[in-house]
Enzyme design. Structure first.
Site, short mmCIF file in Angstrom:
data_model
loop_
_atom_site.label_atom_id
_atom_site.label_comp_id
_atom_site.label_asym_id
_atom_site.label_seq_id
_atom_site.Cartn_x
_atom_site.Cartn_y
_atom_site.Cartn_z
N CYS A 124 2.73 5.04 32.04
CA CYS A 124 2.59 3.92 31.13
C CYS A 124 2.87 4.47 29.77
CB CYS A 124 1.20 3.12 31.34
SG CYS A 124 0.90 2.61 32.98
N HIS A 264 -0.89 -0.01 24.77
CA HIS A 264 -0.21 -0.29 26.01
C HIS A 264 -1.13 -1.44 26.89
CE1 HIS A 264 0.89 -0.06 30.22
NE2 HIS A 264 -0.24 0.24 30.43
N ASN A 293 0.44 -5.46 33.22
CA ASN A 293 0.89 -4.09 32.95
C ASN A 293 2.41 -3.80 33.46
OD1 ASN A 293 1.05 -1.43 32.82
ND2 ASN A 293 -1.14 -0.94 33.62
N1 COA Z 1 -10.55 -10.83 42.27
C1 COA Z 1 -11.86 -11.01 42.60
N2 COA Z 1 -12.95 -9.79 42.51
C2 COA Z 1 -12.50 -8.68 42.59
C3 COA Z 1 -10.87 -8.41 42.32
C4 COA Z 1 -10.28 -9.63 42.24
N3 COA Z 1 -8.93 -9.39 42.11
N4 COA Z 1 -10.85 -7.02 42.18
C5 COA Z 1 -12.30 -6.81 42.22
N5 COA Z 1 -13.04 -7.61 42.62
C6 COA Z 1 -14.37 -7.16 42.86
C7 COA Z 1 -15.03 -6.10 43.39
O1 COA Z 1 -14.89 -6.06 44.82
C8 COA Z 1 -16.18 -5.86 42.62
O2 COA Z 1 -17.13 -6.92 43.70
P1 COA Z 1 -18.65 -6.09 43.98
O3 COA Z 1 -19.31 -6.31 42.58
O4 COA Z 1 -19.17 -7.32 45.15
O5 COA Z 1 -18.32 -4.78 44.83
C9 COA Z 1 -16.23 -6.79 41.54
O6 COA Z 1 -15.15 -7.62 41.50
C10 COA Z 1 -16.19 -5.87 40.30
O7 COA Z 1 -15.21 -4.89 40.34
P2 COA Z 1 -14.89 -3.78 39.59
O8 COA Z 1 -13.89 -3.02 39.89
O9 COA Z 1 -16.24 -3.19 38.99
O10 COA Z 1 -14.24 -4.69 38.21
P3 COA Z 1 -13.83 -4.29 36.61
O11 COA Z 1 -14.53 -5.16 35.93
O12 COA Z 1 -14.10 -2.87 36.56
O13 COA Z 1 -12.37 -4.80 36.71
C11 COA Z 1 -9.96 -3.64 36.76
C12 COA Z 1 -11.23 -3.98 37.47
C13 COA Z 1 -9.24 -3.02 37.63
C14 COA Z 1 -9.59 -4.98 36.18
C15 COA Z 1 -10.61 -2.79 35.48
O14 COA Z 1 -11.44 -1.69 36.14
C16 COA Z 1 -9.41 -2.10 34.82
O15 COA Z 1 -8.78 -2.88 34.29
N6 COA Z 1 -9.49 -1.08 34.85
C17 COA Z 1 -8.42 -0.20 34.02
C18 COA Z 1 -6.98 -0.23 35.09
C19 COA Z 1 -5.99 0.39 34.19
O16 COA Z 1 -5.79 0.12 33.14
N7 COA Z 1 -4.92 0.84 35.02
C20 COA Z 1 -3.61 0.93 34.57
C21 COA Z 1 -3.79 2.28 33.79
S1 COA Z 1 -2.12 2.51 32.95
#
Ligand code: COA
Length: 337
Positions: A124, A264, A293
């Site tokens: 990225c 980004h 993204n």
């Molecule tokens: N829809 C509904 N629920 C979802 C879900 C979705 N698409 N994806 C995950 N969940 C659930 C999980 O299972 C979890 O449930 P639980 O509490 O019962 O276990 C809950 O939502 C929270 O999940 P979590 O992973 O802690 O959420 P988060 O707030 O961290 O958000 C991301 C997840 C991926 C959006 C976030 O971590 C993120 O954006 N991280 C950076 C990723 C990134 O930048 N990647 C590219 C780099 S270039």
């Protein structure tokens, strides 16, 4: 010898400027509501946690197809013909093939016969890496110009049954043409970094020489993006703030000197946290709601779109700030000419 050294030093100090920007987004739109029908998710969850509302999906188009379309626009705006281009750098994690490089495919599509063509990694942060490399090579006098492309068809490496990743990514391409800048403006600084110890946090495990394609790798869905979202999130905010600060410091500026921050586009919460810590909340460019993204294409499309929308004017200080799989990170400061 002394003369040569000082001549090289002077040449290498030359800046570069961007003289043409282009972008291409595939037509097909995949909304959060469409995703509700594919995995256990909701528009409300995706919007609140990521800021994404929809993304584009390429149908039958490869990274070089997208990149070629963006390049043709950038070249036209630069007033250059494909035959004039001496260097093509393509940043992509979704190349057409392992080889030939996607840069060679784009060179062929454009008919840019003179161009030396190469792909780079950088995930990225790939466009920021490409711009920095072009600064060294074009500013250093090795080539008269360069075409830089960030192009991704992430839909081909996205596991559409994994709700924790499939909601994040989209397809697109951005391109820019750079030439040496005669003034002190143009590219002012670049700061790049990374830490391979965090490699497992964001990885496409199979298909390379570590884990070649096999029935098992396919069965276990190892040809798709695997991510530890929480870990990536925490590191992203910290390194993006540091990167922007370091790049600005390198050219004697502070964050309040910036007119536009183009971060980004991985998650709106990351973007907001970074902008807040840099005190640039009113000067941050956001288009994640439309495209998600797009890895290396995010910065390239962001820069193009910000310019098209009139958000960049002559004399403005623009900061590109990115991070990605590697993990890698980088920022560039440009004084727009
Ligand atoms: N829809 C509904 N629920 C979802 C879900 C979705 N698409 N994806 C995950 N969940 C659930 C999980 O299972 C979890 O449930 P639980 O509490 O019962 O276990 C809950 O939502 C929270 O999940 P979590 O992973 O802690 O959420 P988060 O707030 O961290 O958000 C991301 C997840 C991926 C959006 C976030 O971590 C993120 O954006 N991280 C950076 C990723 C990134 O930048 N990647 C590219 C780099 S270039």
């Amino acid at each position: 010898m002394k003369k040569l050294r000082s001549a090289l030093k002077t040449k290498f100090r030359n800046s570069i400027k961007i003289v043409g920007l282009g972008k291409y987004l595939p037509e097909k739109v995949l909304t959060n509501f469409d995703l509700e029908k594919m995995v256990d998710t909701s528009d409300e969850w995706i919007t609140t946690r990521t800021g994404i509302k929809e993304r584009r999906i390429a149908e039958g188009e490869s990274a070089s197809d997208l990149g070629t379309k963006a390049s043709l626009i950038a070249l036209k705006r630069a007033g250059l013909k494909p035959q004039d281009i001496e260097l093509i750098i393509v940043a992509t994690v979704t190349p057409d093939y392992q080889f030939p490089s996607t840069a060679c495919c784009i060179q062929k599509n454009l008919g840019a016969k003179k161009a030396v063509s190469l792909d780079i990694g950088g995930a990225c942060a790939g466009y920021v890496y490409a711009l920095s490399l072009a600064w060294a090579l074009v500013g250093g006098g090795f080539y008269k110009n360069a075409l830089l492309v960030g192009s991704e068809v992430l839909s081909t490496i996205t596991d559409w049954s994994d709700r924790s990743t499939c909601i994040l990514f989209g397809d697109g391409a951005g391109a820019s043409v750079v030439v040496p800048a005669k003034s002190e403006a143009g590219m002012l600084s670049s700061y790049l970094g990374g830490d391979g110890n965090f490699g497992d946090f964001l990885i496409l495990p199979a298909g390379g020489s570590r884990l070649p394609a096999s029935k098992d790798t396919v069965k276990n869905r190892l040809h798709y993006i695997k991510m530890q979202g929480n870990e990536v999130f925490k590191i992203a905010v910290r390194v993006m703030v540091e990167c922007a600060q370091k790049a600005l410091k390198k050219c004697g500026l502070r964050s309040e000197d910036a007119d536009l921050l183009i971060p980004h586009q991985a998650n709106l919460r990351i973007i907001r946290a970074v902008a807040k810590r840099l005190n640039l909340e009113d000067k941050v460019f956001v288009n994640i709601h439309k495209y998600g993204n797009m890895s290396s294409a995010s910065s390239a499309v962001g820069l193009c779109e910000a310019y098209e929308e009139g958000r960049i004017k002559k004399g403005d200080i623009v900061v590109l700030d990115a991070f990605g799989g590697g993990l890698v990170w980088g920022a560039c400061v440009i004084k727009w000419i």
